[in-house]
Design a protein around this motif. Structure first.
Motif, PDB file in Angstrom:
ATOM      1  N   VAL A 161       0.875  -1.109  -0.035  1.00 26.41           N
ATOM      2  CA  VAL A 161      -0.015  -0.067  -0.068  1.00 26.41           C
ATOM      3  C   VAL A 161       1.000   1.153   0.005  1.00 26.41           C
ATOM      4  O   VAL A 161       0.768   2.126  -0.840  1.00 26.41           O
ATOM      5  CB  VAL A 161      -0.863  -0.164   1.226  1.00 26.41           C
ATOM      6  CG1 VAL A 161      -1.577   1.515   1.320  1.00 26.41           C
ATOM      7  CG2 VAL A 161      -2.086  -0.965   1.060  1.00 26.41           C
ATOM      8  N   SER A 202       2.718   1.575  -3.377  1.00 25.85           N
ATOM      9  CA  SER A 202       1.959   1.792  -4.424  1.00 25.85           C
ATOM     10  C   SER A 202       1.343   3.435  -4.509  1.00 25.85           C
ATOM     11  O   SER A 202       1.486   4.122  -5.472  1.00 25.85           O
ATOM     12  CB  SER A 202       0.718   1.023  -4.574  1.00 25.85           C
ATOM     13  OG  SER A 202       0.836  -0.299  -4.853  1.00 25.85           O
ATOM     14  N   ALA A 250      -0.649  -1.876  -7.458  1.00 29.66           N
ATOM     15  CA  ALA A 250      -0.511  -2.592  -6.383  1.00 29.66           C
ATOM     16  C   ALA A 250      -0.249  -4.131  -6.681  1.00 29.66           C
ATOM     17  O   ALA A 250       0.439  -4.966  -5.966  1.00 29.66           O
ATOM     18  CB  ALA A 250      -1.471  -2.542  -5.037  1.00 29.66           C
TER      19      ALA A 250
END
Length: 251
Positions: free
Chosen positions: A123, A126, A163
């Motif tokens: 997370v 990304s 992701a």
């Protein structure tokens, strides 16, 4: 240069209407390729065929060959194709009931990733890659994706696509709903991402195509009229129809 996507004799139909008439194109790896042309010329259909998104329309079908690396995407499950070939749409479409964090992690969780450290790392990476981390890092789990501005939502959708670590990122008019400042941020992002990713972008904005893409394809009535280096397409096109479109004589 290495080829990331090889398209051979690609045809597509919606019901009985043929939308693409035998497209051939080699998309170079770690570059941006722009797809331009008037409305209804087949641009969006073309890129949707590159990750089989057109199949979400029950009347749609396609034939021909689309190779990503050495694999023909029509010989593998669609879900595997969409891991390799991500997509960002014209209108930002974050999952409205999910937090920013869960929006980015959604694809990983769908693929079975449950490790919290792995999810946290992906997370963050990304959101860094989509130039959104600094703006949302303090509210990752407190705010929903829908609470962000339009430009932030689009970058969130880019983070969500990144992701799952795709090889290719398709962008269908990613800036058409955005203000000039948000558009500039997305264009800066394309420059960053194409260092390591292959990008195919559909755009009505010819200035944008000339700014971000090394290669450009001009589509007209379901045909690829011309495909070449962007500089040549915009300064010395081989086909008069391309020149007419570029100079604003039609379209």
């Amino acid at each position: 240069m290495a080829t990331a996507v090889e398209v051979r004799d690609l045809k597509a139909w919606f019901g009985k209407t043929e939308a693409l008439h035998g497209i051939n194109m080699a998309v170079e790896q770690a570059h941006a390729t722009a797809v331009i042309g008037p409305s209804g010329c087949g641009k969006s259909t073309f890129i949707r065929c590159l990750n089989r998104m057109h199949e979400t329309n029950p009347d749609a079908r396609a034939e021909g060959e689309v190779k990503v690396g050495n694999a023909d995407i029509y010989d593998m499950p669609a879900v595997d194709v969409r891991r390799k070939v991500g997509m960002v749409f014209q209108k930002p479409n974050p999952f409205p009931s999910m937090s920013i964090y869960d929006n980015v992690a959604a694809g990983l969780k769908l693929n079975g990733t449950r490790n919290h450290k792995t999810l946290d790392d992906v997370v963050e990476r990304s959101l860094q890659q989509s130039a959104l981390w600094d703006e949302v890092k303090d509210v990752l789990k407190k705010k929903s994706g829908a609470s962000l501005s339009g430009g932030q939502q689009q970058r969130l959708c880019i983070a969500r696509a990144l992701a799952v670590n795709p090889e290719v990122l398709l962008m269908d008019e990613p800036c058409s709903a955005l203000d000039p400042i948000s558009t500039a941020k997305i264009e800066d992002l394309i420059f960053e991402l194409k260092q390591r990713l292959t990008i195919v972008i559909v755009t009505h904005n010819m200035q944008q195509a000339s700014r971000v893409a090394e290669f450009t394809g001009f589509f007209l009535m379901g045909n690829l009229v011309e495909f070449d280096r962007t500089e040549k397409i915009f300064t010395n096109p081989s086909d008069k129809r391309t020149e007419d479109y570029i100079t604003g004589r039609f379209g």
